[in-house]
Design an enzyme around this catalytic site. Sequence first.
Site, short mmCIF file in Angstrom:
data_model
loop_
_atom_site.label_atom_id
_atom_site.label_comp_id
_atom_site.label_asym_id
_atom_site.label_seq_id
_atom_site.Cartn_x
_atom_site.Cartn_y
_atom_site.Cartn_z
CE LYS A 174 65.91 146.80 -20.98
NZ LYS A 174 65.54 147.79 -20.73
CD GLN A 220 66.31 151.50 -18.80
OE1 GLN A 220 66.45 150.50 -19.80
NE2 GLN A 220 65.20 151.46 -17.79
CG ASP A 257 61.45 150.78 -25.09
OD1 ASP A 257 61.48 149.51 -24.71
OD2 ASP A 257 61.88 151.40 -24.61
#
Lengths: 297, 297
Positions: free
Chosen positions: B54, B98, B121
Site C-alpha cells: 500500500k 490492517q 476500506d
Amino acid sequence: MPARLIDGKTYASKVKEQVTAGVEAFKAKTGTSPGLAVVLVGEDPASKVYVASKARVSGEVGIRSIEHKLPATTSQDDLLQLVRSLNADPEVNGILVQFPVPDQISQQAVIDTIDPVKDVDGLHPLNAGRLASGLDAMVPCTPYGAYLMLKGVREDLSGLKALVVGRSNLVGKPVAQLLLRENCTVTMAHSRTKDLRAEARAADVLVAAIGKPNFVQGDWVKPGALVIDVGINRIPAPEKGEGKTRLVGDVDFAAASDIAGAITPVPGGVGLMTVACLMRNTLIAAHRQAGLPDPAV
Amino acid sequence: MPARLIDGKTYASKVKEQVTAGVEAFKAKTGTSPGLAVVLVGEDPASKVYVASKARVSGEVGIRSIEHKLPATTSQDDLLQLVRSLNADPEVNGILVQFPVPDQISQQAVIDTIDPVKDVDGLHPLNAGRLASGLDAMVPCTPYGAYLMLKGVREDLSGLKALVVGRSNLVGKPVAQLLLRENCTVTMAHSRTKDLRAEARAADVLVAAIGKPNFVQGDWVKPGALVIDVGINRIPAPEKGEGKTRLVGDVDFAAASDIAGAITPVPGGVGLMTVACLMRNTLIAAHRQAGLPDPAV
C-alpha cells in the site's frame, strides 16, 4: 384454496401483546413509557389516516404518542430543525416523519438527520448498513412484519430459495437481508429481470413488493411455496358500484392461493404488521437509549 | 481455453493511471496531495507485506502515505485513540487499519470508530448502508475492483443473472449491491445453499468469494459466463518441491476457463485491483473532504 392463510390480524395482535407487556416491564424499570414522535407535514388524506392509526395503536400498547402537525408550506430547514430538537429530547425515543413530504423537502435529508437510535422507520443508511453487516439495527417495519409472518409459518428457513421481487430501500432490500440472515439463498428481482416467471417458479419463499396490482400470476408460484404479498394497491371495483374501489396485493390471490403452501391476503395481511412493528421498534429504541438489553419481542 | 482472460494487471494499471492524473488535478486545485494513513498492529508477516504494498503504490500514484506501526500488545483504547486522532487530522484523508487485529481488539469497534468519510476500506456500516440505499458511499476495494473488471468486459450488465457465492461484509454483500445497482438479477448463495451447482449453471455472471481452493467446478459454469474469482488460497505445491506452495482461486481455473466466456486468473486477477481501488477511494475521500465533486475515476 389449499394454501394456509397467513392472517395478519393474528400476527399483529401477538406483536402488540408482546409490546404491551414489554412497555409495562420498561415502565417498571425506568418509571417512564417509551415515547414516539410522529411528524406529519401537510394534509395528505392517506397520510392523515396512517398517522391517526399510529397514535391509536400507541395508546393501545402504552406508548406515549407525540404528534407534530406542520403546514404543507413548511420549509426543509424548519422540518430538520424540528427533527434535531426531537433527537435531543430525552422524552422522545422514536421519531417517524410520515412520507411523502412536500416537494420542497428532500426525503433523504430528513432520513439523514434523524438520530439512528431513534430511527424507528429503519430508513437511515446507518441502520440499513448495520442490518446488512449483521449488527443490531432498527429494521424497517413492513419487512420485519413480513419476516415475522414467514418465521411463524416455518421457523427454519435455512437453505430455502427465496425470491424478493422489488428492490426498494423500504421493503425489498431489507427483506432480502433478513432472509439472508436466515440462511435462505436469496434472489433479488425487479423490473429488469428477464424471466420473472421462471425465477418465481423456483422459489420456496416468494416476497412481492413491487406495487403492481395482481402482477404475480398464480402459475408463477411454485406449488407449496410461502407467499408474502407486501403490495397494497387500490383498483376500481365497479362490481361494488360506480366509482367504488378495493384493495388488492401484488399477487393474484385467487389463483395463487390454489397453489401456494401458505399466503398472506390483501387486505388483512402484511399491512397490519407495519404499525405493530413500529411499536416494537419504539420499545427496542427506548431500551437501547436507556442502556437496557433489547426486550424479547 | 476459449475464455477471454480478464487480466488484473491491465485493469489495475488503468485505475492507477487515472488516480495519478486525479491526484495531479487535486494538487493543482488544493495545493496538497491526498493523504492515506495505514495502521498496522503487530507483526503478522502477510499484513506487513500488504502494508508495504500500500505504501509503495501510494508513492507511485502521488498519494502521501502515513504509516503507524503499533506493537502486538496495543490495547483497544490506544488504537481507538489513534483512530480518533487520525479522524481529526486534516492531513489524513483516508484511514486503513490492517486486519486482522490482535485478539484483545474488537475489529467492529475499530470499524465503527473510523470517520465514514475517511473509511477507505468501506467497512463502516454507514458506508454499507449508503451503498445499499443507492447513495454515494466508500465502496470496499476488492468488490469495486471486481465490478470494474466486469464492466470492462461487458459495459451493460442489465438483466443478467448474477450469482454471488459468499456473503461476507467485505466482498460478497457489497458485490451483490453493486450488481443490483447495474440491474442484474442477483442471487446471494453461501454454505447453506442447497444446489450451488444448479445456481451456478444458471448464472451469466458468477462471482466466487468463499475462500475455498478450487471449490467451483468447471462444469458448474454456464457456457459463456463471466467468472470473477475473488478467492486467494495458498495450497501445497509438491510439484514445485518439498514444502512449496502456490496460490489458487475459489474456481477451478483450468476447467472453468474451457467453458466461461471470460474469467479472472489467480494470481493476476482481482487481487491486483484491491490496492489500486484503495488509491481510488483515497482520492475520492480527499475530494469529498475538500468539498469538491467526485473525480472521474
